[in-house]
Design an enzyme around this catalytic site. Structure first.
Site, PDB file in Angstrom:
ATOM      1  N   SER A 268     -14.159  27.492  18.293  1.00 12.48           N
ATOM      2  CA  SER A 268     -14.088  28.397  17.153  1.00 12.48           C
ATOM      3  C   SER A 268     -15.513  28.645  16.675  1.00 12.48           C
ATOM      4  O   SER A 268     -16.333  29.147  17.445  1.00 12.48           O
ATOM      5  CB  SER A 268     -13.190  27.797  16.065  1.00 12.48           C
ATOM      6  OG  SER A 268     -13.058  28.686  14.982  1.00 12.48           O
TER       7      SER A 268
ATOM      8  N   HIS B 139     -11.646  31.636  18.765  1.00 12.97           N
ATOM      9  CA  HIS B 139     -11.191  32.395  17.597  1.00 12.97           C
ATOM     10  C   HIS B 139     -12.124  33.584  17.375  1.00 12.97           C
ATOM     11  O   HIS B 139     -13.333  33.412  17.225  1.00 12.97           O
ATOM     12  CB  HIS B 139     -11.156  31.499  16.356  1.00 12.97           C
ATOM     13  CG  HIS B 139     -10.178  30.373  16.481  1.00 12.97           C
ATOM     14  ND1 HIS B 139     -10.289  29.205  15.763  1.00 12.97           N
ATOM     15  CD2 HIS B 139      -9.066  30.231  17.250  1.00 12.97           C
ATOM     16  CE1 HIS B 139      -9.292  28.408  16.079  1.00 12.97           C
ATOM     17  NE2 HIS B 139      -8.538  28.998  16.989  1.00 12.97           N
TER      18      HIS B 139
ATOM     19  N   ASP C 198      -7.364  23.296  14.807  1.00 14.98           N
ATOM     20  CA  ASP C 198      -6.648  23.876  15.945  1.00 14.98           C
ATOM     21  C   ASP C 198      -7.011  23.132  17.221  1.00 14.98           C
ATOM     22  O   ASP C 198      -8.184  22.840  17.477  1.00 14.98           O
ATOM     23  CB  ASP C 198      -7.000  25.369  16.080  1.00 14.98           C
ATOM     24  CG  ASP C 198      -6.107  26.084  17.086  1.00 14.98           C
ATOM     25  OD1 ASP C 198      -4.960  25.646  17.271  1.00 14.98           O
ATOM     26  OD2 ASP C 198      -6.562  27.073  17.670  1.00 14.98           O
TER      27      ASP C 198
END
Length: 199
Positions: free
Chosen positions: A19, A46, A139
């Site tokens: 991310s 992401h 995540d």
């Protein structure tokens, strides 16, 4: 890997999640991997869904491996990097065919590392490798637990040296990590596990 070991003993896929700070992390990782890698690499990074993404172009300039956005019903090929498109979950089945989903956000994100990791765990079990790189949030933590429970291997960037330690720390905290490594060492371990030629 000896010649008489069955196909079932060999790794079949590498799934990577990142991310915040992930573009740099992916550049470092992929720059040390080659097209002779005998497995595909699936990536969840992401991305802002409001903008057209150039991540595949950026990464392809930094690695010898082909890099592309994953397409629905496409079969993942060895030595190729597939990136989840913005705002789509990336899943894969045991035949190596990828699916894109716009099902609900998971932990406020889509694509979700957890869903990718759960997908590769279900499809490949002990033949799956899951890597968690830099990022904020958690995540991937649930997903690495699933990968580990199915006999797969979990590699996590050392939170102490990660640009953003949230995701790596959450993954480490699960107790599922087989390797916790500085970013620069992850590719060497991946190559060693999958039996790539370059050492």
């Amino acid at each position: 890997m000896t010649a008489d070991q069955s196909h079932e003993d060999q790794y079949a896929i590498v799934a990577v999640a990142s991310s915040a700070g992930g573009i740099h992390g992916l550049i470092v990782l992929l720059a040390m991997l080659d097209p002779d890698l005998p497995v595909p690499v699936l990536v969840v990074q992401h991305l802002d869904p409001r903008h057209r993404t150039v991540i595949a172009d950026v990464l392809s300039r930094r690695t010898d491996m082909p890099v592309k956005l994953a397409e629905a019903e496409e079969r993942a090929l060895p030595g190729t990097v597939y990136i989840a498109p913005p705002d789509r979950h990336l899943l894969i089945d045991s035949d190596g065919v990828m699916t894109l989903s716009d099902s609900k956000l998971v932990h406020f994100v889509r694509p979700s590392a957890d869903l990718l990791f759960e997908s590769v765990a279900g499809a490949y079990g002990p033949r799956a490798i899951a890597c968690v790189l830099t990022g904020t949030g958690s995540d991937g933590a649930t997903g690495v637990g699933v990968v580990k429970s199915r006999g797969g291997t979990v590699i996590v960037e050392d939170p102490l040296s990660a640009e953003f330690k949230g995701m790596p720390q959450a993954a480490v905290d699960t107790g599922a990590a087989d390797y916790v490594l500085p970013l620069a060492e992850i590719a060497t371990v991946v190559r060693g596990l999958v039996g790539a030629a370059r050492q």
